[in-house]
Design a protein around this motif. Structure first.
Motif, PDB file in Angstrom:
ATOM      1  N   GLU A  18      30.357  41.465  43.304  1.00  0.00           N
ATOM      2  CA  GLU A  18      28.822  41.737  43.351  1.00  0.00           C
ATOM      3  C   GLU A  18      28.483  41.484  41.780  1.00  0.00           C
ATOM      4  O   GLU A  18      27.302  41.027  41.312  1.00  0.00           O
ATOM      5  CB  GLU A  18      28.515  43.121  43.808  1.00  0.00           C
ATOM      6  N   ASP A  19      29.220  41.862  40.815  1.00  0.00           N
ATOM      7  CA  ASP A  19      28.746  41.788  39.506  1.00  0.00           C
ATOM      8  C   ASP A  19      29.023  40.127  39.076  1.00  0.00           C
ATOM      9  O   ASP A  19      27.976  39.773  38.071  1.00  0.00           O
ATOM     10  CB  ASP A  19      29.741  42.578  38.522  1.00  0.00           C
ATOM     11  N   ALA A  20      30.076  39.512  39.522  1.00  0.00           N
ATOM     12  CA  ALA A  20      30.043  38.141  39.129  1.00  0.00           C
ATOM     13  C   ALA A  20      28.631  37.454  39.596  1.00  0.00           C
ATOM     14  O   ALA A  20      28.092  36.430  39.149  1.00  0.00           O
ATOM     15  CB  ALA A  20      31.184  37.611  39.582  1.00  0.00           C
ATOM     16  N   LYS A  21      28.423  37.702  41.158  1.00  0.00           N
ATOM     17  CA  LYS A  21      27.148  37.055  41.477  1.00  0.00           C
ATOM     18  C   LYS A  21      25.834  37.398  40.695  1.00  0.00           C
ATOM     19  O   LYS A  21      24.823  36.470  40.600  1.00  0.00           O
ATOM     20  CB  LYS A  21      27.025  37.885  42.895  1.00  0.00           C
ATOM     21  N   LYS A  22      25.836  38.549  40.130  1.00  0.00           N
ATOM     22  CA  LYS A  22      24.575  39.129  39.409  1.00  0.00           C
ATOM     23  C   LYS A  22      24.387  38.278  38.155  1.00  0.00           C
ATOM     24  O   LYS A  22      23.505  37.803  37.692  1.00  0.00           O
ATOM     25  CB  LYS A  22      24.843  40.568  38.858  1.00  0.00           C
TER      26      LYS A  22
END
Length: 185
Positions: A160-164
């Motif tokens: 989820e952090d990489a997608k952000k």
């Protein structure tokens, strides 16, 4: 001790990466009552970034500086635009102030020590990412999420952090060949 019991250090990183990705794929399945009770009661492990497709062994072995890393194309203008967007109150910032503010924001989002590195543009990256306008073998600035290394892979950031970060920079993460490693503050 038998010959069949191998430590994690005896297994190639590619095999460990494959095994971990298979584990992540199967760990999300619900309704399997045949799992051991301990597995059913343990809290769900947050999903780490899916970094497939893996870099080709040939690309790893022939990396000019010996390092391949997973990162997001983030040229200086993208980082500066990001900083202006998330820190609109900055007064007369210099280009380097904007670059460092963009990096700080990326670190906050990633909750990890991501860095900016120079990498070579490969044919794969060029064909896969429409934002990369530089020619093959040209240097570009890339937000390094983690190196192709056992410890860094096992501790990679959450999906989820990489997608952000991908959304913030407008570019997808992929594998890059390091041009040179820069130590940031």
């Amino acid at each position: 001790m038998s010959d069949q019991s191998a430590s994690a250090h005896d297994v190639p990183l590619e095999s460990q990466m494959h095994a971990i990705s298979l584990e992540e794929q199967t760990s999300g399945s619900s309704g399997d009552n045949n799992q051991p009770v301990a597995t059913q009661q343990s809290p769900a492990r947050p999903k780490q970034v899916d970094c497939r497709p893996w870099p080709r062994p040939h690309n790893i072995e022939n990396a000019r500086e010996g390092v391949v890393f997973y990162g997001i194309y983030a040229n200086i203008h993208m980082m500066q635009d990001l900083a202006r967007k998330v820190y609109p109150d900055m007064v007369n910032p210099s280009q380097i102030d904007l670059l460092l503010a963009g990096l700080d924001y990326c670190r906050e989002v990633a909750k990890a020590p991501v860095t900016l590195q120079y990498a070579y543009v490969s044919r794969n990256v060029k064909s896969w990412n429409r934002l990369v306008k530089e020619p093959v073998d040209e240097q570009v600035l890339v937000l390094c999420l983690f190196k192709y290394d056992e410890e860094e892979f096992n501790n990679r950031l959450l999906d989820e952090d990489a997608k952000k970060l991908e959304k913030a920079l407008g570019s997808k993460a992929t594998w890059w060949e390091l041009m040179w490693w820069m130590d940031w503050y």
